[in-house]
Design a protein around this motif. Sequence first.
Motif, PDB file in Angstrom:
ATOM      1  N   LEU A  71       0.819  -1.211   0.000  1.00  0.00           N
ATOM      2  CA  LEU A  71       0.000   0.000   0.000  1.00  0.00           C
ATOM      3  C   LEU A  71       0.853   1.260   0.000  1.00  0.00           C
ATOM      4  O   LEU A  71       0.492   2.261  -0.623  1.00  0.00           O
ATOM      5  CB  LEU A  71      -0.918   0.002   1.221  1.00  0.00           C
ATOM      6  N   TYR A  86      -3.048   2.757   8.005  1.00  0.00           N
ATOM      7  CA  TYR A  86      -3.189   1.356   8.396  1.00  0.00           C
ATOM      8  C   TYR A  86      -2.232   0.974   9.522  1.00  0.00           C
ATOM      9  O   TYR A  86      -2.676   0.476  10.574  1.00  0.00           O
ATOM     10  CB  TYR A  86      -2.998   0.441   7.181  1.00  0.00           C
ATOM     11  N   TRP A 107     -13.430   7.400   3.152  1.00  0.00           N
ATOM     12  CA  TRP A 107     -12.864   6.048   3.230  1.00  0.00           C
ATOM     13  C   TRP A 107     -11.727   5.995   4.250  1.00  0.00           C
ATOM     14  O   TRP A 107     -11.621   5.035   5.015  1.00  0.00           O
ATOM     15  CB  TRP A 107     -12.361   5.631   1.844  1.00  0.00           C
ATOM     16  N   VAL A 126     -11.382   3.688   7.597  1.00  0.00           N
ATOM     17  CA  VAL A 126     -10.229   2.857   7.950  1.00  0.00           C
ATOM     18  C   VAL A 126      -9.779   3.139   9.381  1.00  0.00           C
ATOM     19  O   VAL A 126      -9.461   2.214  10.151  1.00  0.00           O
ATOM     20  CB  VAL A 126      -9.068   3.111   6.958  1.00  0.00           C
ATOM     21  N   ASP A 178      -7.335  -9.899  -3.477  1.00  0.00           N
ATOM     22  CA  ASP A 178      -7.418  -8.448  -3.359  1.00  0.00           C
ATOM     23  C   ASP A 178      -6.191  -7.988  -2.588  1.00  0.00           C
ATOM     24  O   ASP A 178      -5.393  -8.797  -2.108  1.00  0.00           O
ATOM     25  CB  ASP A 178      -8.706  -8.058  -2.628  1.00  0.00           C
ATOM     26  N   ASP A 179      -6.009  -6.658  -2.464  1.00  0.00           N
ATOM     27  CA  ASP A 179      -4.947  -6.166  -1.597  1.00  0.00           C
ATOM     28  C   ASP A 179      -5.127  -6.768  -0.209  1.00  0.00           C
ATOM     29  O   ASP A 179      -6.211  -6.704   0.380  1.00  0.00           O
ATOM     30  CB  ASP A 179      -5.005  -4.634  -1.494  1.00  0.00           C
ATOM     31  N   HIS A 213      -6.498  -4.441   2.476  1.00  0.00           N
ATOM     32  CA  HIS A 213      -7.912  -4.116   2.322  1.00  0.00           C
ATOM     33  C   HIS A 213      -8.790  -5.248   2.840  1.00  0.00           C
ATOM     34  O   HIS A 213      -9.810  -5.017   3.514  1.00  0.00           O
ATOM     35  CB  HIS A 213      -8.231  -3.850   0.853  1.00  0.00           C
ATOM     36  N   THR A 214      -8.420  -6.495   2.528  1.00  0.00           N
ATOM     37  CA  THR A 214      -9.213  -7.632   2.986  1.00  0.00           C
ATOM     38  C   THR A 214      -9.174  -7.760   4.494  1.00  0.00           C
ATOM     39  O   THR A 214     -10.200  -7.979   5.147  1.00  0.00           O
ATOM     40  CB  THR A 214      -8.708  -8.923   2.328  1.00  0.00           C
ATOM     41  N   HIS A 242     -18.423  -6.483  -2.065  1.00  0.00           N
ATOM     42  CA  HIS A 242     -17.013  -6.297  -2.417  1.00  0.00           C
ATOM     43  C   HIS A 242     -16.491  -7.487  -3.219  1.00  0.00           C
ATOM     44  O   HIS A 242     -15.791  -7.310  -4.226  1.00  0.00           O
ATOM     45  CB  HIS A 242     -16.200  -6.107  -1.150  1.00  0.00           C
ATOM     46  N   TRP A 265     -17.416   3.911  -1.663  1.00  0.00           N
ATOM     47  CA  TRP A 265     -16.369   3.735  -0.658  1.00  0.00           C
ATOM     48  C   TRP A 265     -16.828   2.918   0.534  1.00  0.00           C
ATOM     49  O   TRP A 265     -16.034   2.159   1.103  1.00  0.00           O
ATOM     50  CB  TRP A 265     -15.881   5.107  -0.175  1.00  0.00           C
ATOM     51  N   THR A 289     -16.150  -0.920   0.280  1.00  0.00           N
ATOM     52  CA  THR A 289     -14.787  -1.387   0.503  1.00  0.00           C
ATOM     53  C   THR A 289     -14.336  -1.214   1.940  1.00  0.00           C
ATOM     54  O   THR A 289     -13.430  -1.914   2.398  1.00  0.00           O
ATOM     55  CB  THR A 289     -13.807  -0.657  -0.421  1.00  0.00           C
ATOM     56  N   GLN A 290     -14.950  -0.289   2.688  1.00  0.00           N
ATOM     57  CA  GLN A 290     -14.649  -0.131   4.118  1.00  0.00           C
ATOM     58  C   GLN A 290     -15.864   0.508   4.802  1.00  0.00           C
ATOM     59  O   GLN A 290     -15.999   1.729   4.834  1.00  0.00           O
ATOM     60  CB  GLN A 290     -13.395   0.715   4.328  1.00  0.00           C
TER      61      GLN A 290
END
Length: 591
Positions: free
Chosen positions: A67, A78, A305, A309, A454-455, A458-459, A507, A519, A522-523
Amino acid sequence: MQLNPWALVGVGLVTAAASYLGRRTSQFARPTDDFLVARRMVRSRRNASAISGEYLCAASVLGVSGLVLKDGADALWYPIGFTAGFLALGVFVAAPLRRSGAYTIPDFVEARLGSAGLRRTSTCFVLALGLVYLVPQLQGVNLALTAIAPGAEAWWGPVAVIVLLVVNIVWGGMRAATLVQAFHHWIKLFALAIPAFFLCAVFLGSGGSGATGGLGDEAPPEFTEETTVTVRTDVVLHVGEPTTVHALDREPAGPRLWSPGVDYPVREGERLLFPAASDVPVVSDAATDNASWLRPTEDGDEVWWTYSVIVATFLGTMGLPHVLARFYTNPDGRAARRTTVQVLLLVGLFYLFPILLGALSRLYVPELLVTGETDAAVLRVPTAMLPGVAGQLVVAVLAAGAFTAFVSTSSGLLVSVAGMVATDLLWNRTRDFAIAVVVVAGVATAGAVVLPLDDLVHTVGLAFALAASTFCPLLLLGIWWRRLTWVGALLGMLVGGLGVLTAIGFHVASRLTGMDVPWFVTQPALLTVPAALLTTVIVSLATARRVPGDVDVVMLQLHAPDHLGFMRDGSTRSRSGGALDADASGRHRSL
């Protein structure tokens, strides 16, 4: 890419050492307490190492660097959130949770609120959370093995790792896992720290600029020589400035001019040729130039987003079952709080090194921005900076660290989730613990093989969102608010948990179909956590007559200082509703 035999040797040595430690410790593991809470005799320093070992997962070792390579300053939230989560855990949850004497989250829920239905619901969400968290760990195994052994089948890496984990866990349970995970933490720390220092020395020795220039250059990174890139998964690419690209597998042949602001889809297996001095395209959600890479985003959706996070990572840690299970192994509440402070130090130190490796990756392996394989940056940058055997040896050290991340986190998740299943749903504790480990591991492995990659961060972030939306409100209000009722807790958990699981479903569908999603898919934590908290509070106030009659006794047990003797070490509840408790001599009796 070529086979790296040194990396395979490093992975093999770490595997052998971990298996030996687990086997040696398991020889002394006999009672149920050994399998679930290590007799509640784990001291703070070893427990802090074990928590760090299982907490620092594939997303920490590979995903954070990926990332940083792709998103720059926005990616720093993160590691900040992953670390700061332990601050909230230590302040609000660690000591009271240990004093509760529970083995699992469902144990605590029923002891606090007295509802079997709420207990079963929490069991379902623990299982869901464990699976959501396990899948990216096993997908990370395949990613790492592909980087060091090109051509390997996608399924055999996760299968081999899960078989190793099941054997080690069934032999020794929590007691064996504690020593192995503490060992894994220090392997991970040194496996990233030593290469990071070494590669930074190489970078400074080269004059402070990489193959694509310097990070202070506002223009996009460039290919310094003619480069052919093979895309290994379907991606959508963007460019920051007009760029000449040769699509070698498309007709008509010849150069094409790509323009900023246009989506350029590229299919798996296609080859792209970039002339020397051409700008590096990036996948659609990455920063297109170094100027935006160095600055936090100012786009409206991206800001929301980012806040989501922050909420997920700050609050999700206190709802992770494999982390909370560690606090049941401390001797008392004071040791649990001291463990949390030490984990803050260990985790904060660790995250310095993935960030450094991610910044170096943007300078030396910009082609990963084209292929979308940014999670492999840690394992690709050494050979780009140090061609030959020296680079392969550095990769071997990093691969050993990455492999320990997969094994330790997956081990902790399997122990906690399987222990909960054996405790709450089955009869014979030791035998059913083994059955639960095998079943959960099998489902997670199937998901890792079938679902799209996926990244990793992110997962894992979705797993944190699920924890923050279910168990975080339950634990905070259950520990600190005496007016909580089981009806409010149940509805709040359903609102938050089902909201996140719905977002996860959309997702996954977006990854399979390529559709765009907002957004909060995804989160979703910024929406689901407040919704869960408000629902819990409002419904609890509306059902005030259902406040448990023993709430004052339970609250005293949770908050009274340890030396007053109110803490009780309850064990797993039996099928008939009884429980085991330990008297002062350490013998167990049935209540």
